[in-house]
Write an enzyme that holds these catalytic residues in place. Structure first.
Site, PDB file in Angstrom:
ATOM      1  N   ASN A  60      -2.092   1.645   5.693  1.00 31.81           N
ATOM      2  CA  ASN A  60      -1.194   0.588   5.220  1.00 31.81           C
ATOM      3  C   ASN A  60      -0.903  -0.308   6.411  1.00 31.81           C
ATOM      4  O   ASN A  60      -0.607   0.187   7.493  1.00 31.81           O
ATOM      5  CB  ASN A  60       0.104   1.214   4.695  1.00 31.81           C
ATOM      6  N   GLY A  61      -0.999  -1.620   6.226  1.00 32.02           N
ATOM      7  CA  GLY A  61      -0.707  -2.547   7.315  1.00 32.02           C
ATOM      8  C   GLY A  61      -1.900  -3.455   7.579  1.00 32.02           C
ATOM      9  O   GLY A  61      -2.794  -3.587   6.738  1.00 32.02           O
ATOM     10  N   HIS A  90      20.347 -36.364  -7.794  1.00 28.18           N
ATOM     11  CA  HIS A  90      19.628 -36.784  -6.584  1.00 28.18           C
ATOM     12  C   HIS A  90      18.126 -36.547  -6.715  1.00 28.18           C
ATOM     13  O   HIS A  90      17.415 -36.566  -5.714  1.00 28.18           O
ATOM     14  CB  HIS A  90      20.188 -36.047  -5.360  1.00 28.18           C
ATOM     15  N   LYS A 135       6.000  -4.235  -4.168  1.00 31.50           N
ATOM     16  CA  LYS A 135       7.458  -4.133  -4.000  1.00 31.50           C
ATOM     17  C   LYS A 135       7.884  -4.199  -2.532  1.00 31.50           C
ATOM     18  O   LYS A 135       8.828  -4.898  -2.201  1.00 31.50           O
ATOM     19  CB  LYS A 135       7.977  -2.841  -4.628  1.00 31.50           C
ATOM     20  N   CYS A 146       0.850  -1.190   0.000  1.00 36.45           N
ATOM     21  CA  CYS A 146       0.000   0.000   0.000  1.00 36.45           C
ATOM     22  C   CYS A 146       0.891   1.247   0.000  1.00 36.45           C
ATOM     23  O   CYS A 146       1.848   1.340   0.758  1.00 36.45           O
ATOM     24  CB  CYS A 146      -0.953   0.073   1.171  1.00 36.45           C
ATOM     25  N   LYS A 195      13.221 -14.616 -10.982  1.00 33.52           N
ATOM     26  CA  LYS A 195      12.910 -13.546 -11.937  1.00 33.52           C
ATOM     27  C   LYS A 195      11.886 -14.035 -12.963  1.00 33.52           C
ATOM     28  O   LYS A 195      10.933 -13.340 -13.281  1.00 33.52           O
ATOM     29  CB  LYS A 195      14.167 -13.060 -12.678  1.00 33.52           C
ATOM     30  N   ARG A 206       4.022  -0.181  -4.887  1.00 28.22           N
ATOM     31  CA  ARG A 206       3.768  -0.761  -3.564  1.00 28.22           C
ATOM     32  C   ARG A 206       2.480  -1.580  -3.522  1.00 28.22           C
ATOM     33  O   ARG A 206       2.230  -2.307  -2.555  1.00 28.22           O
ATOM     34  CB  ARG A 206       3.689   0.353  -2.518  1.00 28.22           C
ATOM     35  N   GLU A 223      18.017 -17.173  -8.231  1.00 28.90           N
ATOM     36  CA  GLU A 223      17.545 -15.820  -8.554  1.00 28.90           C
ATOM     37  C   GLU A 223      17.025 -15.750 -10.000  1.00 28.90           C
ATOM     38  O   GLU A 223      16.011 -15.097 -10.274  1.00 28.90           O
ATOM     39  CB  GLU A 223      18.687 -14.811  -8.316  1.00 28.90           C
ATOM     40  N   TRP A 275      -2.608  -2.750  -1.843  1.00 33.02           N
ATOM     41  CA  TRP A 275      -2.338  -4.186  -2.017  1.00 33.02           C
ATOM     42  C   TRP A 275      -3.276  -4.875  -1.034  1.00 33.02           C
ATOM     43  O   TRP A 275      -3.128  -4.740   0.177  1.00 33.02           O
ATOM     44  CB  TRP A 275      -0.873  -4.509  -1.710  1.00 33.02           C
ATOM     45  N   GLU A 291       8.312 -14.579 -11.298  1.00 37.16           N
ATOM     46  CA  GLU A 291       7.544 -13.391 -10.911  1.00 37.16           C
ATOM     47  C   GLU A 291       7.201 -12.515 -12.103  1.00 37.16           C
ATOM     48  O   GLU A 291       6.167 -11.848 -12.093  1.00 37.16           O
ATOM     49  CB  GLU A 291       8.233 -12.588  -9.802  1.00 37.16           C
TER      50      GLU A 291
HETATM   51  O1  M6R Z   1      12.829  -4.745   0.110  1.00 36.05           O
HETATM   52  P1  M6R Z   1      13.448  -6.099   0.335  1.00 36.05           P
HETATM   53  O2  M6R Z   1      14.773  -6.234  -0.303  1.00 36.05           O
HETATM   54  O3  M6R Z   1      13.488  -6.469   1.787  1.00 36.05           O
HETATM   55  O4  M6R Z   1      12.471  -7.120  -0.373  1.00 36.05           O
HETATM   56  C1  M6R Z   1      12.687  -8.501  -0.271  1.00 36.05           C
HETATM   57  C2  M6R Z   1      11.881  -9.261  -1.302  1.00 36.05           C
HETATM   58  O5  M6R Z   1      10.519  -9.017  -1.115  1.00 36.05           O
HETATM   59  C3  M6R Z   1      12.270  -8.859  -2.736  1.00 36.05           C
HETATM   60  O6  M6R Z   1      13.621  -9.064  -2.971  1.00 36.05           O
HETATM   61  C4  M6R Z   1      11.441  -9.679  -3.745  1.00 36.05           C
HETATM   62  O7  M6R Z   1      11.800 -11.022  -3.683  1.00 36.05           O
HETATM   63  C5  M6R Z   1      11.625  -9.117  -5.159  1.00 36.05           C
HETATM   64  N1  M6R Z   1      10.360  -8.819  -5.728  1.00 36.05           N
HETATM   65  C6  M6R Z   1      12.239 -10.074  -6.091  1.00 36.05           C
HETATM   66  O8  M6R Z   1      12.425  -9.527  -7.344  1.00 36.05           O
END
Ligand code: M6R
Length: 621
Positions: A107-108, A513, A616, A2, A494, A31, A490, A81, A497
């Site tokens: 927010n929260g 394994h 984010k 949010c 990517k 956000r 990673e 969100w 997501e």
């Molecule tokens: O703001 P932060 O680095 O603490 O966020 C952690 C994760 O939420 C963030 O890295 C998330 O995995 C990304 N969307 C990945 O691209």
């Protein structure tokens, strides 16, 4: 999660409250983008003017074009969100109370909302939404009626709520005022000239001012055009910390790129260079940004636990290899949400390193507090100044990646690796594991990396082409070994997501394994190939892995360093990166994987900057 904006000020053409808030919401949309809404107060209005709409901000803007609101002197805005209640018009914020005279955004998560709601309903209050926020709005209305003082009412409400919250409120009878409260959720103040701002982060007002105030936990802020007044939940006046934001609005714009993510991928050489800049004192020794721990304590640590989530955790995984190698301290890497609930073994000799781009990730923040409660010291690696995690840590190392707007993390990741490497070298220096000239030599290798990242970016044509061809792919696997393993994880994240494709990363040694059972004819597999110049026989082991999966029909896409004469014979496709020391290689091998995911998602017509269901800053647990 949010995004929240608040504004009070004059009706100058440049700063009409509604326009300021909409512009701020545009910058905070990363956000959360399930719905958006605004509420306005003006001297000539008897009640709050508001508009809200489910879906992205563009829907709200269309609604406002069709049904313009009166101009105002105070405004609040929200991009959501969804947590309590689905993403609908009715659940969108703001929520009104006192027959439309009071508006609240939040927010929260208010954990005791159900209890409050039941009590209010028993008193005859009618609820129109399924949100926890509406309970806070009605409660604020009731508290306001007792005193006629919006700040005092907010303080009384804040003391009754459990959970996490940033709340902003405007009241029709106080059209020059916005009141905010924060508890375990972000809120910063922007200082203007005859106008003031509130925002979930500085992006909300960066187009208007770079002067900001950091609010502490459990504080209430009241802004009018000429004043900012902060008190704590006990009603005592608090002096907030002032800071100047070190980037401007242009840094948070696309700058001609087709997406923020494409721009942020290209920003990576600069992000790493800026993170490495100015890290030594006049004697040439490494220094941390904000060290509130005695160095003698750091000399005695016997274990490091890295806590983080998502991409930041993978940066921690990479750093583990380097820090253990340079400092001979055991390093554990743990997802922050698992760490907190696992009863971890933490002693005063344990150092916890929290990595976070936003500095607001609730899981990481809670893990920081959990570690500190058990006597551990916490050093954080964070990108966002003014955020909560660095304020609560015992020391900070800021990454200087600049604002990262795309939900998928890219430049934050490489800068987190660079910063964690600096931290490792700092320990090596402090504990005498390495001589100064050895540290200088590694620093020189690090400083060579921005140019090599640029070179890698310049070679991205082929990976883009392949990504577009593969737009219909339903599953991609990623294999890596040593520092290539977290890069495989990673790379898979990517792709998941951004392109909503099944993707998994594996340690290449683990293949036999179990995961090799997934290989069937045509299965695309990215393989991060270690340097043939590296130690042991890792390179030949991974080359064998390529042959094993290829023999079973896999389509192999290798990422290998220049001069690797063996890989070409065994891989279907090779994406070349410049030569560098093994520990530096993650800064290069991740680049083609980021580009692959972004291009493939783009080819599928997906929103690369705002993937579905994500936000984010994950500011709820
Ligand atoms: O703001 P932060 O680095 O603490 O966020 C952690 C994760 O939420 C963030 O890295 C998330 O995995 C990304 N969307 C990945 O691209």
């Amino acid at each position: 999660m949010c995004g929240i904006v608040g504004y009070v000020g004059p009706q100058k053409p440049s700063t009409k409250p509604l326009d300021v808030v909409l512009e701020g919401l545009g910058r905070l949309e990363y956000r959360g983008y399930d719905s958006a809404g605004v509420a306005l107060a003006a001297p000539e209005l008897d009640s709050i003017a508001q508009a809200k709409k489910s879906g992205k901000l563009v829907n709200l803007k269309e609604e406002l074009a069709a049904r313009p609101l009166a101009q105002a002197t105070a405004a609040i805005g929200h991009t959501r969100w969804a947590t309590h209640g689905g993403p609908s018009d009715v659940n969108a914020h703001p929520h009104l109370a006192l027959d439309g005279k009071l508006a609240v955004i939040h927010n929260g998560i208010i954990e005791n909302f159900f209890h409050i709601r039941r009590e209010l309903e028993e008193q005859g209050v009618t609820f129109t939404s399924e949100t926890d926020t509406e309970a806070a709005a009605h409660l604020l209305g009731i508290e306001y009626q007792k005193s006629g003082d919006l700040t005092e009412a907010m303080r009384n409400v804040a003391r009754q709520l459990h959970g996490t919250f940033t709340l902003l409120a405007v009241h029709a009878d106080h059209p020059d005022t916005v009141v905010g409260a924060r508890h375990d959720s972000p809120l910063v103040v922007g200082i203007g000239d005859g106008e003031n701002f509130l925002g979930s982060d500085v992006a909300a007002f960066i187009a208007h001012t770079r002067e900001a105030l950091e609010l502490g936990q459990d504080e209430i802020v009241t802004i009018t055009p000429d004043a900012v007044h902060v008190i704590n939940f006990d009603g005592e006046t608090v002096e907030p910390k002032h800071y100047t934001v070190d980037w401007d609005a242009a840094a948070a714009e696309k700058g001609g790129y087709w997406s923020f993510m494409a721009k942020e991928i290209d920003d990576q050489p600069q992000a790493v260079a800026d993170t490495l800049l100015g890290r030594t004192n006049e004697k040439g020794d490494l220094v941390l940004d904000d060290l509130r721990i005695d160095e003698s304590v750091l000399r005695t640590i016997d274990k490091i636990i890295v806590i983080a989530c998502g991409t930041a955790a993978y940066a921690g995984h990479v750093a583990k290899y380097a820090i253990e190698h340079w400092c001979r301290i055991p390093v554990e890497v743990e997802l922050a949400h698992e760490f907190r609930y696992r009863d971890p073994i933490v002693t005063p000799r344990t150092l916890v390193v929290a990595i976070s781009q936003s500095g607001e990730t609730m899981d990481t923040l809670m893990a920081v507090r959990h570690a500190q409660e058990q006597g551990a010291k916490v050093i954080s690696i964070v990108n966002t100044h003014g955020s909560t995690i660095p304020r609560e840590s015992d020391a900070v190392l800021y990454t200087h990646a600049g604002p990262e707007v795309a939900v998928a993390s890219t430049k934050a990741f490489v800068s987190q690796i660079a910063a964690a490497y600096l931290l490792g070298l700092y320990f090596a220096q402090l504990r005498g594991n390495k001589f100064r000239d050895e540290i200088q030599a590694i620093l020189a290798e690090l400083r060579d990396m921005p140019a090599k990242i640029t070179e890698t970016l310049n070679r991205s044509g082929r990976v883009k082409e392949i990504a577009r061809w593969m737009a219909d792919t339903s599953s991609v696997l990623f294999l890596g070994r040593h520092v290539g393993y977290p890069i495989a994880l990673e790379g898979a994240l990517k792709l998941k997501e951004l392109a909503y494709i099944h993707a998994e990363g594996f340690a290449a040694g683990e293949l036999k394994h179990g995961p090799i059972a997934l290989i069937e004819p045509g299965q695309p597999v990215f393989v991060i190939v270690p340097s043939p110049r590296g130690r042991d026989s890792l390179h030949s082991k991974v080359i064998s892995n390529i042959q094993e999966i290829r023999a079973r029909g896999a389509r192999t896409l290798a990422i290998a360093e220049d001069g690797d004469t063996q890989v070409e014979a065994f891989a279907d496709e090779v994406f070349w990166v410049p030569q560098c020391p093994t520990l530096m290689s993650p800064l290069l091998t991740i680049i083609p994987l980021q580009i692959f995911a972004a291009e493939l998602a783009h080819a599928k017509g997906l929103d690369v900057d705002q993937p579905r269901n994500l936000a984010k800053s994950v500011t709820v647990e």
